[in-house]
Write an enzyme that holds these catalytic residues in place. Structure first.
Site, mmCIF file in Angstrom:
data_model
loop_
_atom_site.group_PDB
_atom_site.id
_atom_site.type_symbol
_atom_site.label_atom_id
_atom_site.label_comp_id
_atom_site.label_asym_id
_atom_site.label_seq_id
_atom_site.Cartn_x
_atom_site.Cartn_y
_atom_site.Cartn_z
ATOM 1 N N LYS A 1 -3.603 3.239 -3.260
ATOM 2 C CA LYS A 1 -4.897 3.874 -3.499
ATOM 3 C C LYS A 1 -4.725 5.359 -3.174
ATOM 4 O O LYS A 1 -4.619 5.748 -2.013
ATOM 5 C CB LYS A 1 -5.987 3.255 -2.615
ATOM 6 C CG LYS A 1 -6.364 1.822 -2.988
ATOM 7 C CD LYS A 1 -7.486 1.331 -2.073
ATOM 8 C CE LYS A 1 -8.040 -0.013 -2.545
ATOM 9 N NZ LYS A 1 -7.064 -1.101 -2.401
ATOM 10 N N ASP B 1 0.837 -1.199 0.000
ATOM 11 C CA ASP B 1 0.000 0.000 0.000
ATOM 12 C C ASP B 1 0.873 1.251 0.000
ATOM 13 O O ASP B 1 2.028 1.219 0.436
ATOM 14 C CB ASP B 1 -0.884 0.036 1.249
ATOM 15 C CG ASP B 1 -2.202 -0.679 1.046
ATOM 16 O OD1 ASP B 1 -2.430 -1.172 -0.060
ATOM 17 O OD2 ASP B 1 -2.991 -0.750 2.004
#
Length: 403
Positions: free
Chosen positions: A217, A195
């Site tokens: 993201k 991430d």
């Protein structure tokens, strides 16, 4: 007198009597490890520390509240003389010598028949170091060995890594705040699905043979679909790889971690979950904001801010939050902070309620903003605060270390 090397050995003390004479700080440190070994610990001392007294009250040990007397080592397999009186320690050592019981002299290790090595534990291993009485040296080497094992610099197993997925919470961003187990598994990864909010510095330490997949993201921007992330975990694990899914914070605190567990389980892929330190509490802590404090807050609610209060998808009872007097921690809430603040004020929170905003908590670029519920939206806009940021609402946000 010829000086010989000491012989390092592990004693199986479970169910066997060990006598500790003395109840001070030195004894306290030794007793904890003896209890962990399963030994039947008997303490002889007129006085003991509160911690040792607590062990006796919990029936983890037996405490005889008097001075040592000859015969106290009857039936003992091991003895420790830990008093601050050299004469008493000498008497304990003499009795131990007669009974052929190995004895540690805490006041002068050279006078005992055994010494306690500098020890450390790591994932079922016990590391012990002796340095012929150079205690600081043995402690330093012990600590370095344990840290090397934790970081994966020293391998703790010759077994090959089995295929599967480890879902690792990387913590709030500072690479030193990942858990020991998380760092160990990361060091053994063959594929890492990372991430954006994971500890980036740890990625740089991976070997060139490790495949790193960027699953970032970006808020209101580029993002890898969750379905694709699930597929990647399964595909690589089924190809015989050990995959680490490195996530920021804790995987189960608004991290979609359980969705990934479900996907792996449905595909028959073994999955291990390693919790992490959530940024909801870590970011405020490093910014000097406690999320709870005696006499100030008796409740903490962590709220996802990915949808507005009036959004039909919202599962949050904003009216109840407005009536609360404790701490509200908002995550993913920067974009809609004006709506959240307005809802809380509408349902009862005073407009002058203190608010703390921490951007990029625990990292080198951390920023902290102090405001009130009535001004936070304006202040965030003025200061150009952007995600990731944690917003703390409540009296705790008005506290300072200076009082």
């Amino acid at each position: 007198m010829t000086q010989h090397d000491q012989y390092l050995v592990g004693l199986e003390l479970a169910g066997r009597k060990v006598v500790v004479v003395g109840g001070g700080q030195v004894a306290q440190r030794r007793i904890s490890r003896l209890i962990a070994s399963g030994a039947l610990v008997e303490v002889v001392a007129p006085d003991v520390t509160p911690a040792v007294e607590g062990m006796a009250s919990a029936r983890e040990i037996t405490w005889t509240p008097r001075r040592y007397a000859e015969g106290d080592l009857d039936g003992a397999w091991y003895a420790l003389a830990c008093t601050d009186d050299p004469e008493v320690n000498a008497a304990v050592g003499a009795e131990a010598e007669c009974r052929r019981v190995f004895c540690v002299r805490a006041d002068d290790g050279r006078l005992g028949t055994a010494v306690t090595p500098a020890t450390g534990r790591y994932d079922g291993l016990t590391v012990g170091v002796l340095a012929k009485g150079a205690h600081r040296r043995s402690a330093a080497v012990r600590t370095a060995l344990v840290e090397a094992l934790q970081a994966g610099v020293v391998a703790d197993s010759a077994d090959p890594v089995l295929p599967g997925v480890a879902l690792v919470g990387g913590g709030p961003g500072d690479p030193e705040l990942i858990t020991v187990r998380g760092r160990r598994l990361l060091s053994r990864a063959e594929v890492v699905v990372a991430d954006r909010l994971g500890p980036r510095d740890l990625i740089e330490e991976l070997g060139p043979d490790v495949e790193v997949i960027d699953a970032s993201k970006i808020p209101y921007g580029r993002a890898m679909a969750q379905q694709r992330i699930n597929e990647l975990l399964v595909e690589h694990a089924k190809a015989g790889k050990f995959v680490v899914r490195l996530k920021g914070g804790d995987p189960f605190v608004y991290g979609r971690g359980f969705e990934e567990v479900q996907a792996c389980t449905a595909a028959g892929v073994p999955v291990t979950v390693v919790p992490g330190i959530t940024s909801a509490f870590a970011a405020p802590a490093v910014a000097g904001i406690p999320v709870s404090h005696r006499g100030v807050a008796h409740e903490i609610v962590v709220v996802s801010g990915h949808v507005a209060p009036d959004d039909p998808r919202s599962l949050v009872d904003w009216q109840a939050l407005g009536r609360m007097r404790g701490t509200i921690v908002l995550m993913m809430a920067v974009e809609r902070i004006a709506q959240f603040a307005a809802a809380l004020i509408e349902y009862g929170r005073p407009a002058d309620t203190p608010v703390g905003v921490i951007q990029d908590g625990t990292t080198r670029i951390q920023r902290t903003l102090r405001a009130t519920l009535g001004t936070v939206a304006m202040r965030i806009k003025e200061q150009e605060i952007s995600p990731p940021a944690i917003i703390v609402i409540g009296p705790v946000a008005g506290l300072s270390a200076e009082g």
